[in-house]
Design a protein around this motif. Structure first.
Motif, PDB file in Angstrom:
ATOM      1  N   LEU A 111       4.552  29.752 -18.631  1.00 16.66           N
ATOM      2  CA  LEU A 111       3.579  29.381 -17.698  1.00 16.66           C
ATOM      3  C   LEU A 111       5.580  28.678 -16.520  1.00 16.66           C
ATOM      4  O   LEU A 111       4.912  28.545 -14.939  1.00 16.66           O
ATOM      5  N   ILE A 112       5.395  27.241 -17.061  1.00 18.16           N
ATOM      6  CA  ILE A 112       6.086  26.502 -16.237  1.00 18.16           C
ATOM      7  C   ILE A 112       7.216  27.311 -15.240  1.00 18.16           C
ATOM      8  O   ILE A 112       7.757  26.771 -14.194  1.00 18.16           O
ATOM      9  N   ASP A 113       7.986  27.884 -16.283  1.00 21.32           N
ATOM     10  CA  ASP A 113       9.236  28.501 -15.974  1.00 21.32           C
ATOM     11  C   ASP A 113       9.173  29.264 -14.880  1.00 21.32           C
ATOM     12  O   ASP A 113       9.941  29.325 -13.952  1.00 21.32           O
ATOM     13  N   ALA A 114       8.221  30.346 -15.540  1.00 19.92           N
ATOM     14  CA  ALA A 114       7.323  31.235 -14.899  1.00 19.92           C
ATOM     15  C   ALA A 114       7.224  30.545 -12.651  1.00 19.92           C
ATOM     16  O   ALA A 114       7.538  31.066 -11.822  1.00 19.92           O
ATOM     17  N   GLY A 115       6.771  29.454 -12.959  1.00 21.46           N
ATOM     18  CA  GLY A 115       6.410  29.116 -11.178  1.00 21.46           C
ATOM     19  C   GLY A 115       6.962  28.362 -10.964  1.00 21.46           C
ATOM     20  O   GLY A 115       8.043  28.493  -9.431  1.00 21.46           O
ATOM     21  N   HIS A 116       8.171  28.542 -11.380  1.00 19.75           N
ATOM     22  CA  HIS A 116      10.003  27.353 -10.495  1.00 19.75           C
ATOM     23  C   HIS A 116      10.322  28.573 -10.779  1.00 19.75           C
ATOM     24  O   HIS A 116      10.956  28.736  -9.622  1.00 19.75           O
ATOM     25  N   PHE A 117      10.619  29.847 -10.538  1.00 11.84           N
ATOM     26  CA  PHE A 117      10.927  30.865 -10.308  1.00 11.84           C
ATOM     27  C   PHE A 117      10.332  31.208  -9.266  1.00 11.84           C
ATOM     28  O   PHE A 117      11.197  31.656  -8.192  1.00 11.84           O
ATOM     29  N   LEU A 118       8.972  31.740  -9.565  1.00 10.25           N
ATOM     30  CA  LEU A 118       8.713  31.905  -8.225  1.00 10.25           C
ATOM     31  C   LEU A 118       8.389  31.284  -6.900  1.00 10.25           C
ATOM     32  O   LEU A 118       8.455  31.485  -6.026  1.00 10.25           O
ATOM     33  N   PHE A 119       8.154  29.536  -6.483  1.00  8.78           N
ATOM     34  CA  PHE A 119       7.878  28.565  -6.210  1.00  8.78           C
ATOM     35  C   PHE A 119       9.664  28.213  -5.125  1.00  8.78           C
ATOM     36  O   PHE A 119       9.842  28.522  -4.178  1.00  8.78           O
ATOM     37  N   GLY A 120      10.654  28.807  -6.240  1.00  7.92           N
ATOM     38  CA  GLY A 120      12.089  28.891  -6.069  1.00  7.92           C
ATOM     39  C   GLY A 120      12.839  29.350  -4.891  1.00  7.92           C
ATOM     40  O   GLY A 120      13.161  29.615  -4.260  1.00  7.92           O
ATOM     41  N   MET A 121      12.044  30.646  -5.326  1.00  5.96           N
ATOM     42  CA  MET A 121      12.466  31.892  -4.404  1.00  5.96           C
ATOM     43  C   MET A 121      11.383  31.749  -3.427  1.00  5.96           C
ATOM     44  O   MET A 121      12.359  32.748  -2.160  1.00  5.96           O
ATOM     45  N   ALA A 122      10.242  32.083  -3.499  1.00  2.00           N
ATOM     46  CA  ALA A 122       9.904  31.423  -1.678  1.00  2.00           C
ATOM     47  C   ALA A 122      10.398  30.238  -0.804  1.00  2.00           C
ATOM     48  O   ALA A 122      10.344  30.533  -0.067  1.00  2.00           O
ATOM     49  N   ALA A 123      11.097  29.755  -1.530  1.00  3.47           N
ATOM     50  CA  ALA A 123      11.962  28.583  -0.886  1.00  3.47           C
ATOM     51  C   ALA A 123      13.153  28.674  -0.091  1.00  3.47           C
ATOM     52  O   ALA A 123      13.314  28.697   0.967  1.00  3.47           O
ATOM     53  N   MET A 124      13.106  30.030  -1.353  1.00  2.00           N
ATOM     54  CA  MET A 124      14.983  30.452  -0.778  1.00  2.00           C
ATOM     55  C   MET A 124      14.667  31.337   0.262  1.00  2.00           C
ATOM     56  O   MET A 124      15.052  31.632   1.365  1.00  2.00           O
ATOM     57  N   GLY A 125      13.943  32.296   0.073  1.00  2.00           N
ATOM     58  CA  GLY A 125      13.252  32.908   0.875  1.00  2.00           C
ATOM     59  C   GLY A 125      13.004  32.693   2.454  1.00  2.00           C
ATOM     60  O   GLY A 125      13.858  33.337   3.635  1.00  2.00           O
ATOM     61  N   ALA A 126      12.134  31.464   2.371  1.00  2.00           N
ATOM     62  CA  ALA A 126      11.339  30.898   3.904  1.00  2.00           C
ATOM     63  C   ALA A 126      12.878  29.947   4.788  1.00  2.00           C
ATOM     64  O   ALA A 126      13.235  30.094   5.433  1.00  2.00           O
ATOM     65  N   VAL A 127      14.105  29.574   3.954  1.00  2.00           N
ATOM     66  CA  VAL A 127      15.492  28.972   3.465  1.00  2.00           C
ATOM     67  C   VAL A 127      16.253  30.978   5.070  1.00  2.00           C
ATOM     68  O   VAL A 127      16.164  29.892   6.239  1.00  2.00           O
TER      69      VAL A 127
END
Length: 133
Positions: A111-127
Motif C-alpha cells: 500500500l505504501i509503495d502503490a501510493g508512491h506510484f499513484l501520486f508520483g504518476m499524478a505529479a508527472m501527469g500534472a507537469v
C-alpha cells in the motif's frame, strides 16, 4: 509536440522523484521501514548516490514513455491525467503487486509503495499538462 522533449521529461521525472522524497523521507519513512523489515544499519549500507541516480534514470524512462504516448495521441489535459494515473493503477501497481505476492511482502508495504506510484504518476501527469499548455 515532438516524440521526445528533454525539459518536460526531466521535469516529469523530477516531480516523480520529489514525490518519492516526500513519501519515503517525510511522510512514511518509519512505516515503510517497518513494513520493508529494514533496520537503520541496513538502510545505511547501500550506496545512496547510486540508488538515487538509478531511481531518477528509471523515472526518466517512465517519463519518456509517457511523453512519447502523449506526443502520439495529443490528448486533452484531463486525458493526460487519466493516462498518467491509469498507467500507475493499471500497469505499475499491479506489477509490483504480483511481485510482492511471490516475495511474500506485507500488505502495508504494498500500500505504501502503490501510493508512491499513484501520486508520483499524478505529479508527472500534472507537469506534462503544464508543459503542454
Amino acid at each position: 509536440m515532438t516524440d521526445f522533449a528533454l525539459w518536460p521529461v526531466l521535469a516529469g521525472a523530477a516531480a516523480f522523484f520529489a514525490v518519492g522524497a516526500l513519501w519515503y523521507g517525510v511522510l512514511l519513512s518509519k512505516p515503510w521501514q517497518r513494513a520493508a523489515g529494514l533496520t537503520n544499519s541496513q538502510l545505511r549500507e547501500g550506496n545512496m548516490a547510486l540508488i538515487f541516480a538509478l531511481t531518477f534514470l528509471f523515472e526518466m524512462l517512465i517519463a519518456m514513455v509517457l511523453w512519447h504516448l502523449l506526443a502520439r495521441t495529443d490528448p486533452k489535459p484531463f486525458v493526460v491525467m487519466m493516462m498518467a494515473v491509469g498507467f500507475a493503477g493499471g500497469v505499475m501497481i499491479p506489477a509490483i503487486g504480483i511481485n510482492y505476492l511471490y516475495l511474500r511482502k506485507p500488505l502495508a508495504l504494498f500500500l505504501i509503495d502503490a501510493g508512491h506510484f499513484l501520486f508520483g504518476m499524478a505529479a508527472m501527469g500534472a507537469v506534462f499538462v503544464w508543459f503542454r499548455s
